[in-house]
Design a protein around this motif. Structure first.
Motif, PDB file in Angstrom:
ATOM      1  N   ALA A   1      -9.017   9.442  -1.818  1.00 50.29           N
ATOM      2  CA  ALA A   1      -7.805   8.711  -2.204  1.00 50.29           C
ATOM      3  C   ALA A   1      -7.047   8.207  -0.985  1.00 50.29           C
ATOM      4  CB  ALA A   1      -6.904   9.594  -3.072  1.00 50.29           C
ATOM      5  N   ALA A   2      -6.967   9.027   0.062  1.00 55.41           N
ATOM      6  CA  ALA A   2      -6.252   8.619   1.270  1.00 55.41           C
ATOM      7  C   ALA A   2      -6.946   7.459   1.982  1.00 55.41           C
ATOM      8  CB  ALA A   2      -6.124   9.810   2.231  1.00 55.41           C
ATOM      9  N   VAL A   3      -8.236   7.272   1.713  1.00 54.26           N
ATOM     10  CA  VAL A   3      -9.011   6.216   2.361  1.00 54.26           C
ATOM     11  C   VAL A   3      -8.968   4.924   1.554  1.00 54.26           C
ATOM     12  CG1 VAL A   3     -11.285   5.568   3.230  1.00 54.26           C
ATOM     13  CG2 VAL A   3     -10.522   7.944   3.400  1.00 54.26           C
ATOM     14  N   THR A   4      -9.236   5.007   0.244  1.00 52.62           N
ATOM     15  CA  THR A   4      -9.304   3.779  -0.554  1.00 52.62           C
ATOM     16  C   THR A   4      -7.927   3.184  -0.810  1.00 52.62           C
ATOM     17  OG1 THR A   4      -9.415   5.132  -2.552  1.00 52.62           O
ATOM     18  CG2 THR A   4     -11.492   4.287  -1.686  1.00 52.62           C
ATOM     19  N   SER A   5      -6.882   4.008  -0.860  1.00 53.14           N
ATOM     20  CA  SER A   5      -5.538   3.446  -0.993  1.00 53.14           C
ATOM     21  C   SER A   5      -5.192   2.609   0.241  1.00 53.14           C
ATOM     22  CB  SER A   5      -4.502   4.557  -1.207  1.00 53.14           C
ATOM     23  OG  SER A   5      -4.518   5.486  -0.137  1.00 53.14           O
ATOM     24  N   LEU A   6      -5.642   3.059   1.409  1.00 52.96           N
ATOM     25  CA  LEU A   6      -5.425   2.288   2.630  1.00 52.96           C
ATOM     26  C   LEU A   6      -6.209   0.978   2.589  1.00 52.96           C
ATOM     27  CD1 LEU A   6      -5.196   3.602   6.235  1.00 52.96           C
ATOM     28  CD2 LEU A   6      -6.670   1.665   5.743  1.00 52.96           C
TER      29      LEU A   6
ATOM     30  N   ALA B   1      -2.755  20.162   5.418  1.00 54.87           N
ATOM     31  CA  ALA B   1      -2.873  19.129   6.448  1.00 54.87           C
ATOM     32  C   ALA B   1      -2.996  17.748   5.821  1.00 54.87           C
ATOM     33  CB  ALA B   1      -4.082  19.416   7.345  1.00 54.87           C
ATOM     34  N   LEU B   2      -3.765  17.643   4.730  1.00 49.48           N
ATOM     35  CA  LEU B   2      -3.933  16.367   4.049  1.00 49.48           C
ATOM     36  C   LEU B   2      -2.601  15.880   3.483  1.00 49.48           C
ATOM     37  CD1 LEU B   2      -5.605  14.080   2.847  1.00 49.48           C
ATOM     38  CD2 LEU B   2      -6.243  15.601   0.965  1.00 49.48           C
ATOM     39  N   ALA B   3      -1.862  16.765   2.830  1.00 51.30           N
ATOM     40  CA  ALA B   3      -0.574  16.377   2.245  1.00 51.30           C
ATOM     41  C   ALA B   3       0.420  15.971   3.330  1.00 51.30           C
ATOM     42  CB  ALA B   3      -0.015  17.525   1.407  1.00 51.30           C
ATOM     43  N   ALA B   4       0.529  16.791   4.384  1.00 50.61           N
ATOM     44  CA  ALA B   4       1.498  16.507   5.451  1.00 50.61           C
ATOM     45  C   ALA B   4       1.168  15.198   6.164  1.00 50.61           C
ATOM     46  CB  ALA B   4       1.519  17.665   6.446  1.00 50.61           C
ATOM     47  N   GLY B   5      -0.100  14.974   6.465  1.00 46.69           N
ATOM     48  CA  GLY B   5      -0.487  13.750   7.160  1.00 46.69           C
ATOM     49  C   GLY B   5      -0.178  12.505   6.359  1.00 46.69           C
ATOM     50  N   GLN B   6      -0.400  12.576   5.044  1.00 48.18           N
ATOM     51  CA  GLN B   6      -0.130  11.402   4.204  1.00 48.18           C
ATOM     52  C   GLN B   6       1.367  11.096   4.103  1.00 48.18           C
ATOM     53  OE1 GLN B   6      -3.123  10.685   0.756  1.00 48.18           O
ATOM     54  NE2 GLN B   6      -2.924  12.906   0.909  1.00 48.18           N
ATOM     55  N   VAL B   7       2.184  12.139   4.131  1.00 54.59           N
ATOM     56  CA  VAL B   7       3.633  11.920   4.120  1.00 54.59           C
ATOM     57  C   VAL B   7       4.091  11.319   5.453  1.00 54.59           C
ATOM     58  CG1 VAL B   7       5.882  13.058   4.084  1.00 54.59           C
ATOM     59  CG2 VAL B   7       4.140  13.700   2.412  1.00 54.59           C
TER      60      VAL B   7
ATOM     61  N   THR C   1      -4.634   1.594  -8.246  1.00 61.10           N
ATOM     62  CA  THR C   1      -3.185   1.691  -8.455  1.00 61.10           C
ATOM     63  C   THR C   1      -2.357   1.583  -7.181  1.00 61.10           C
ATOM     64  OG1 THR C   1      -3.239   4.122  -8.313  1.00 61.10           O
ATOM     65  CG2 THR C   1      -3.539   3.131 -10.501  1.00 61.10           C
ATOM     66  N   ALA C   2      -2.984   1.600  -6.008  1.00 61.75           N
ATOM     67  CA  ALA C   2      -2.214   1.568  -4.765  1.00 61.75           C
ATOM     68  C   ALA C   2      -1.357   0.304  -4.676  1.00 61.75           C
ATOM     69  CB  ALA C   2      -3.148   1.662  -3.561  1.00 61.75           C
ATOM     70  N   VAL C   3      -1.949  -0.860  -4.971  1.00 57.98           N
ATOM     71  CA  VAL C   3      -1.193  -2.117  -4.885  1.00 57.98           C
ATOM     72  C   VAL C   3      -0.105  -2.191  -5.953  1.00 57.98           C
ATOM     73  CG1 VAL C   3      -1.343  -4.629  -5.075  1.00 57.98           C
ATOM     74  CG2 VAL C   3      -3.052  -3.370  -3.733  1.00 57.98           C
ATOM     75  N   PRO C   4      -0.383  -1.910  -7.239  1.00 56.28           N
ATOM     76  CA  PRO C   4       0.703  -1.928  -8.234  1.00 56.28           C
ATOM     77  C   PRO C   4       1.846  -0.963  -7.904  1.00 56.28           C
ATOM     78  CG  PRO C   4      -1.417  -1.943  -9.342  1.00 56.28           C
ATOM     79  CD  PRO C   4      -1.700  -1.725  -7.885  1.00 56.28           C
ATOM     80  N   ILE C   5       1.522   0.223  -7.402  1.00 57.13           N
ATOM     81  CA  ILE C   5       2.571   1.168  -7.023  1.00 57.13           C
ATOM     82  C   ILE C   5       3.400   0.615  -5.877  1.00 57.13           C
ATOM     83  CG2 ILE C   5       3.004   3.441  -5.978  1.00 57.13           C
ATOM     84  CD1 ILE C   5       0.572   4.463  -7.571  1.00 57.13           C
ATOM     85  N   ALA C   6       2.725   0.030  -4.890  1.00 65.52           N
ATOM     86  CA  ALA C   6       3.440  -0.566  -3.757  1.00 65.52           C
ATOM     87  C   ALA C   6       4.375  -1.679  -4.218  1.00 65.52           C
ATOM     88  CB  ALA C   6       2.437  -1.092  -2.729  1.00 65.52           C
TER      89      ALA C   6
ATOM     90  N   SER D   1       7.211  -1.591  -1.458  1.00 58.40           N
ATOM     91  CA  SER D   1       6.747  -1.241  -0.111  1.00 58.40           C
ATOM     92  C   SER D   1       5.340  -0.658  -0.172  1.00 58.40           C
ATOM     93  CB  SER D   1       7.689  -0.206   0.527  1.00 58.40           C
ATOM     94  OG  SER D   1       7.148   0.273   1.745  1.00 58.40           O
ATOM     95  N   TRP D   2       4.537  -1.040   0.826  1.00 60.06           N
ATOM     96  CA  TRP D   2       3.195  -0.446   0.926  1.00 60.06           C
ATOM     97  C   TRP D   2       3.267   1.056   1.193  1.00 60.06           C
ATOM     98  CZ3 TRP D   2       2.191   2.101   5.458  1.00 60.06           C
ATOM     99  CH2 TRP D   2       2.921   1.736   6.588  1.00 60.06           C
ATOM    100  N   ARG D   3       4.389   1.527   1.718  1.00 54.32           N
ATOM    101  CA  ARG D   3       4.521   2.955   2.043  1.00 54.32           C
ATOM    102  C   ARG D   3       4.454   3.824   0.790  1.00 54.32           C
ATOM    103  NH1 ARG D   3       6.297   3.061   7.430  1.00 54.32           N
ATOM    104  NH2 ARG D   3       7.057   1.022   8.134  1.00 54.32           N
ATOM    105  N   ALA D   4       5.008   3.347  -0.291  1.00 49.61           N
ATOM    106  CA  ALA D   4       4.948   4.102  -1.543  1.00 49.61           C
ATOM    107  C   ALA D   4       3.516   4.156  -2.080  1.00 49.61           C
ATOM    108  CB  ALA D   4       5.871   3.470  -2.576  1.00 49.61           C
ATOM    109  N   GLY D   5       2.831   3.017  -2.022  1.00 52.04           N
ATOM    110  CA  GLY D   5       1.456   2.981  -2.516  1.00 52.04           C
ATOM    111  C   GLY D   5       0.507   3.843  -1.721  1.00 52.04           C
ATOM    112  N   LEU D   6       0.849   4.086  -0.454  1.00 52.99           N
ATOM    113  CA  LEU D   6       0.007   4.905   0.411  1.00 52.99           C
ATOM    114  C   LEU D   6       0.415   6.375   0.397  1.00 52.99           C
ATOM    115  CD1 LEU D   6      -2.384   4.265   2.320  1.00 52.99           C
ATOM    116  CD2 LEU D   6      -0.746   4.193   4.205  1.00 52.99           C
ATOM    117  N   GLY D   7       1.717   6.633   0.305  1.00 48.10           N
ATOM    118  CA  GLY D   7       2.208   8.003   0.452  1.00 48.10           C
ATOM    119  C   GLY D   7       2.196   8.834  -0.806  1.00 48.10           C
TER     120      GLY D   7
END
Length: 426
Positions: free
Chosen positions: A53-58, A113-119, A181-186, A191-197
């Protein structure tokens, strides 16, 4: 055919660090498989949902991130290559970790680590802070990548295909949902930050099943009989075997293709005239159509005498998909997405092959670590080279030609691992 489990030593209890001897009860109490096994399975599925998820959302938001952080094409290529770099470097350390720390405790730290890094990566305007915090998030994925095949072998040795299919399907679902959903959320939050975070919350949920398992592992270690001196298992070194290298090359070549697709396919469809939302959905389609393939592939692979038909069939599908993207990316996009989805079945195939080509849990984790860490070094070339070729040529013909060359290497390695043999025997 799935390799038969060995008679001794018995596979380790769900939260053990080292394989116990047959009949080991850990301080006189046998861990009940119905509870421990169920909790491990739930934990594995939640971890698997997070693994891409952290990869494809990016990838779906790459254009917005490039604008927001001022990334060049080469820097964007580096960012999309970062997963493979992290997976290669940290994945190699995982066998060393699990020889010293219970897998459940390792996974708790990995998911934190995954959660903290994404935030943290969505709170910065610095390119290099973004890269470093992304690396922190990806370090958690790197460790989990190696542990999941080992956990299947430990806890579900007679259901390897079924459980591998289940967690691969969960991984594919997470990949699909993030891409779609990354783009619709953003856009909804402006902001792209919401779609990624937002995916940090999913990683935080994945911590929960492993906390009681980690506490149980710690308590079991304290209760262990001090006079019990388990025999040190012989060290398995896949790097010294032809099978190990064939597995690593196959894993690397298919991952090269997979990460190039995750990082750049949405951009290709945008360049072909699709709106950002539609391009993200087409990227999601590759993973969505891969869900049934991910579920069925391990079972089918386990029942075949040779993996050769699967290797060749997946190659044919990928080849047609790449050629279609080069010739008519807009006119028949759904067809090319479907063919790429079939071709990406190489991922569940190689995960299954790791279990099929090892006899023991130790052999599985050793082969998994070597194939994945070495394979991700190879895979790192994918997004980076695609980014460079795209920047230099301004089109997609050269990047697609590069991916076709990688596919040829993948096929050759796949033929080498097709026949049944085991890493412990080499």
């Amino acid at each position: 055919m799935t390799p038969p489990p060995t008679a001794a030593p018995a596979l380790p209890a769900p939260i053990a660090v080292d394989p116990p001897k047959t009949g080991d009860t850990r301080a006189g109490r046998r861990i009940h498989p119905a509870t421990g096994g169920a909790l491990v399975l739930v934990g594995m599925l939640l971890v698997a949902v997070n693994l891409r998820a952290a990869v494809t959302s990016l990838g779906a938001l790459l254009d917005e991130i490039r604008d927001g952080l001022g990334l060049t094409g080469v820097t964007a290529g580096l960012v999309t290559t970062l997963p493979t770099i992290a997976f290669a470097g940290l994945g190699a350390l995982t066998p060393w970790l699990v020889r010293r720390v219970a897998p459940a405790r390792v996974l708790v730290v990995a998911m934190f680590a995954l959660a903290a890094g994404q935030v943290l990566r969505v709170l910065t305007d610095s390119t290099w802070v973004f890269v470093l915090t992304s690396a922190l998030a990806l370090s958690g994925i790197a460790v989990a990548n190696i542990l999941l095949p080992m956990l299947v072998k430990q806890h579900f040795p007679h259901r390897t295909g079924l459980v591998t299919g289940a967690y691969t399907m969960a991984l594919t679902v997470g990949t699909t949902v993030a891409a779609a959903t990354a783009v619709p959320i953003a856009h909804a939050f402006g902001s792209w930050r919401a779609g990624l975070g937002i995916w940090a919350a999913l990683a935080a949920v994945a911590v929960l099943p492993w906390v009681p398992l980690a506490l149980r592992a710690r308590a079991s270690a304290r209760r262990a009989t001090p006079t019990a001196t388990p025999t040190a298992p012989s060290r398995i070194r896949p790097a010294r075997t032809r099978l190990g290298w064939a597995m690593a090359i196959y894993f690397g070549a298919q991952s090269l293709s997979g990460y190039a697709i995750m990082g750049w396919l949405a951009q290709l469809f945008r360049d072909a005239g699709y709106q950002p939302e539609s391009a993200g959905l087409l990227l999601a389609g590759v993973t969505a159509l891969g869900v049934p393939i991910a579920l069925l592939m391990p079972t089918v692979a386990g029942r075949l005498a040779t993996l050769r038909p699967l290797v060749l069939g997946l190659t044919a599908a990928s080849t047609l998909g790449y050629l279609g993207l080069a010739v008519a990316p807009h006119g028949a996009a759904l067809l090319w997405v479907a063919l790429l989805a079939i071709g990406q079945g190489a991922f569940p195939l190689i995960l299954t092959a790791i279990g099929l080509r090892s006899r023991t849990a130790e052999g599985t984790v050793a082969l998994s670590a070597f194939a994945q860490s070495t394979g991700y070094v190879i895979a790192a070339l994918g997004p980076l080279m695609v980014g460079i070729l795209y920047e230099v040529t301004g089109g997609w013909t050269a990047p697609i030609g590069f991916l076709l060359g990688a596919l040829a290497v993948q096929t050759a390695a796949g033929m080498a691992i097709a026949r049944p043999r085991y890493v412990e025997d080499e």
